[in-house]
Design an enzyme around this catalytic site. Structure first.
Site, mmCIF file in Angstrom:
data_model
loop_
_atom_site.group_PDB
_atom_site.id
_atom_site.type_symbol
_atom_site.label_atom_id
_atom_site.label_comp_id
_atom_site.label_asym_id
_atom_site.label_seq_id
_atom_site.Cartn_x
_atom_site.Cartn_y
_atom_site.Cartn_z
ATOM 1 N N LYS A 196 7.614 19.341 -14.579
ATOM 2 C CA LYS A 196 6.557 19.071 -13.603
ATOM 3 C C LYS A 196 6.989 17.970 -12.623
ATOM 4 C CE LYS A 196 3.179 16.295 -14.029
ATOM 5 N NZ LYS A 196 3.284 15.616 -12.698
ATOM 6 N N LEU A 254 -10.369 -15.767 -8.260
ATOM 7 C CA LEU A 254 -11.066 -14.490 -8.126
ATOM 8 C C LEU A 254 -11.922 -14.212 -9.358
ATOM 9 C CD1 LEU A 254 -8.013 -12.475 -6.757
ATOM 10 C CD2 LEU A 254 -9.846 -13.545 -5.434
ATOM 11 N N ASP A 264 -0.575 13.029 -15.880
ATOM 12 C CA ASP A 264 -0.659 13.296 -17.320
ATOM 13 C C ASP A 264 -1.819 14.243 -17.627
ATOM 14 O OD1 ASP A 264 1.453 11.511 -17.708
ATOM 15 O OD2 ASP A 264 0.077 9.808 -17.900
#
Length: 310
Positions: free
Chosen positions: A186, A29, A257
């Site tokens: 969070k 690739l 973040d």
């Protein structure tokens, strides 16, 4: 008056990203030139704060050539750092975007063992910081060699110094953190479900689950990340939903973040909970507009924040 901010990243990384057309196995690739960027939860929060013009100190472990590169990259971004030298090499992550389908592949490498003496150095360096931080963000995973119980001791020590602790970690480390209790947590819906034992949460029941954590003394504020649906900020007396703006998504790396960085920026300036939630969603959404691990641009974040504030 802007508060003193410390971010802590115990398992940082250098993120190496590239793109390739039509990813296939057993094929040679041809990739685009790699891009190297600092990574790790707390480090990304400090990077985001720097974009918003808010100063912080990023404390992290650093070792070997990759650690040196990480420190140089953060210096280039004008992030103030405090390092915990380690014998182990700082880890790398590898991100590949298949441009033919706009699909992202993220390969996370494990960190190496942190020694007992290096663990002691973490507390020594935090104790020696001057001035004492008002806001501390603990974010990211734990490297081998640091037991989850260490996190509870760390949070307790910071709280005794009068710091508001914000936690964004997972697994056993998060469970230990919540035994001590933090200022702001969070989680996403899945993490909130695990923490409360309430299964199959949706937007409505998330409020009840977040209140449970607050009533148990595990957090003063819970901000539930809803991905493309925005976020809920829940406190003892408030329930604030901020929808996510519609943007063209190129990458989700660093969105969480970035969301924390936006909320901390407002908290550091004495802003309201509503503004915290709006800036968090704005920065998180703006991060998805960037390729690789580039986080957000200040222009995009401020534009989305103004739109959400209308």
């Amino acid at each position: 008056m802007i508060k003193n901010i410390l971010t802590i990243t115990l398992n940082p990384t250098v993120d190496k990203s590239t793109t390739v057309e039509n990813l296939k196995p057993e094929k040679k690739l041809r990739c685009t030139p790699p891009k190297y960027e600092p990574g790790g939860g707390g480090i990304n929060v400090s990077r985001g704060l720097a974009r918003l013009g808010i100063k912080s100190v990023a404390l992290f472990t650093s070792g070997g050539r990759t650690g040196e590169l990480l420190e140089e990259l953060l210096k280039d971004e004008k992030v103030t750092t405090s390092t915990i030298p380690t014998a182990a090499e700082t880890r790398e992550n590898f991100i590949v975007v298949d441009t033919s389908h706009n699909e992202q592949y993220r390969f996370g490498m494990p960190g190496e063992d942190i020694t007992p003496d290096e663990v002691k150095d973490i507390n020594t360096i935090i104790d020696s910081l001057s001035p004492t931080p008002d806001i501390v963000v603990i974010s990211g995973s734990l490297p081998p060699g640091i037991e989850p119980a260490f996190m509870r001791t760390l949070v307790k020590g910071l709280k005794n110094k009068g710091a508001k602790v914000i936690a964004d970690t997972s697994g056993e480390a998060l469970s230990e953190v919540l035994k001590e209790g933090v200022y702001l947590l969070k989680p996403n819906l899945g993490e909130l479900s695990t923490l409360t034992g309430m299964k199959e949460l949706d937007n409505e029941s998330a409020d009840e689950a977040a209140k449970q954590l607050i009533d148990e003394g595990k957090a003063e504020i819970v901000v539930v990340s809803l991905g493309p649906q925005g976020a809920y900020l829940v406190s003892k007396d408030e329930n604030i939903h901020v929808p996510a703006p519609s943007v063209k998504k190129l990458s989700t790396v660093g969105a969480g973040d970035s969301m924390v960085a936006g909320m901390v920026a407002i908290l550091a300036q004495g802003g309201s909970h509503t503004d915290m939630a709006r800036m968090g969603v704005a920065c998180g959404s703006a991060a998805t507009m960037s390729t690789g691990t580039g986080l957000f641009t200040k222009e995009n974040a401020e534009r989305l924040y103004k739109w959400l504030s209308k």
